[in-house]
Enzyme design. Sequence first.
Site: not given
Ligand SMILES: NC(=O)C1=CN([C@@H]2O[C@H](COP(=O)(O)OP(=O)(O)OC[C@H]3O[C@@H](n4cnc5c(N)ncnc54)[C@H](OP(=O)(O)O)[C@@H]3O)[C@@H](O)[C@H]2O)C=CC1
Ligand SMILES: O=C(O)C1=N[C@H](C(=O)O)C[C@H](O)C1
Length: 254
Positions: A9, A36, A91, A147, A151
């Site tokens: 979230a 958190k 991912t 990226h 990441k």
């Molecule tokens: N498929 C798609 O189109 C896309 C996929 N992604 C993927 O989405 C994922 C998240 O990306 P992004 O938002 O940039 O990453 P972030 O690190 O900003 O967000 C992830 C969040 O998940 C939290 N988290 C960690 N462990 C847990 C847990 N056990 N339970 C619940 N929450 C947890 C993290 O907390 P904390 O920071 O405290 O560790 C953080 O707040 C990545 O794998 C990314 O590659 C991203 C963009 C597009």
């Molecule tokens: O972590 C990201 O930011 C993103 N993750 C996805 C990936 O691993 O392909 C999608 C996008 O490129 C952004």
Amino acid sequence: MIKVVICGAFGRMGTTIGGIVSKEPDMQLVGGVDIKTGTFFDAPVVSSEEFSGLLTSTKPDVVIDFTIAAAAAKNVPIAALAGSAIILGTTGLTSEQRKGIDDAIAKGNVPAVISTNYSIGMNILWTLIRDAAGKLSDYDIELTEAHHRYKKDAPSGTAKTILQILQEEIGPREEIYGREGMTERSSEIGVHVIRGGDIVGDHAVMFSSNYETVTLSHRAYDRAVFAEGAVRATRWIVGKKPGIYGMKDVLNLS
Ligand SMILES: NC(=O)C1=CN([C@@H]2O[C@H](COP(=O)(O)OP(=O)(O)OC[C@H]3O[C@@H](n4cnc5c(N)ncnc54)[C@H](OP(=O)(O)O)[C@@H]3O)[C@@H](O)[C@H]2O)C=CC1
Ligand SMILES: O=C(O)C1=N[C@H](C(=O)O)C[C@H](O)C1
């Protein structure tokens, strides 16, 4: 009303998706899960230890997960076994983690969309890459992705999907991750990863012969593009038969 819970979230994607869901007239953001705790967009955010309780009290139609692989491998099975539809964007999953998720979705008898990239443009690009690879299979192929500095996984999930498409179209090819020193090109696919600043997401595939290069590329300017796609998938998944779908199903791309 489509009741939605978001895992991750407080993350970059979680907050972007939460902001959209909270404004959709047919959706209700009923909670979130993160390391958190607190509130986001007036919904409670609980720890993963309290996730089952949140599912029991809010009974969400859809659970969206954008966290990290180790978290998704735990969250998604809990949500699926509780009967919620799943939208998974996280991912970097190992094949064991992905199998555990697939098994739980089957056991929970729920529908799920799983995609490494929820943008419409990337889903179109994947079809273009498939087409080009079939026709340019004797060209040298190089894949680049860039990226933001935060990441965690490399190469990106999208790059891995592109590699899978290339391997399916041109047959098995060695993948070389970067080059250094004395190197001679053979038939490999070169893969190159860049990390820096706040690059949202760039991917490009180059097909080169001695006389020309074809480059197919995609650049995301804003995470909203992935978030809008995930929200679109959330609306689409409600009422679908159990099983695992991709964004190509959501977007009706063949
Ligand atoms: N498929 C798609 O189109 C896309 C996929 N992604 C993927 O989405 C994922 C998240 O990306 P992004 O938002 O940039 O990453 P972030 O690190 O900003 O967000 C992830 C969040 O998940 C939290 N988290 C960690 N462990 C847990 C847990 N056990 N339970 C619940 N929450 C947890 C993290 O907390 P904390 O920071 O405290 O560790 C953080 O707040 C990545 O794998 C990314 O590659 C991203 C963009 C597009
Ligand atoms: O972590 C990201 O930011 C993103 N993750 C996805 C990936 O691993 O392909 C999608 C996008 O490129 C952004």
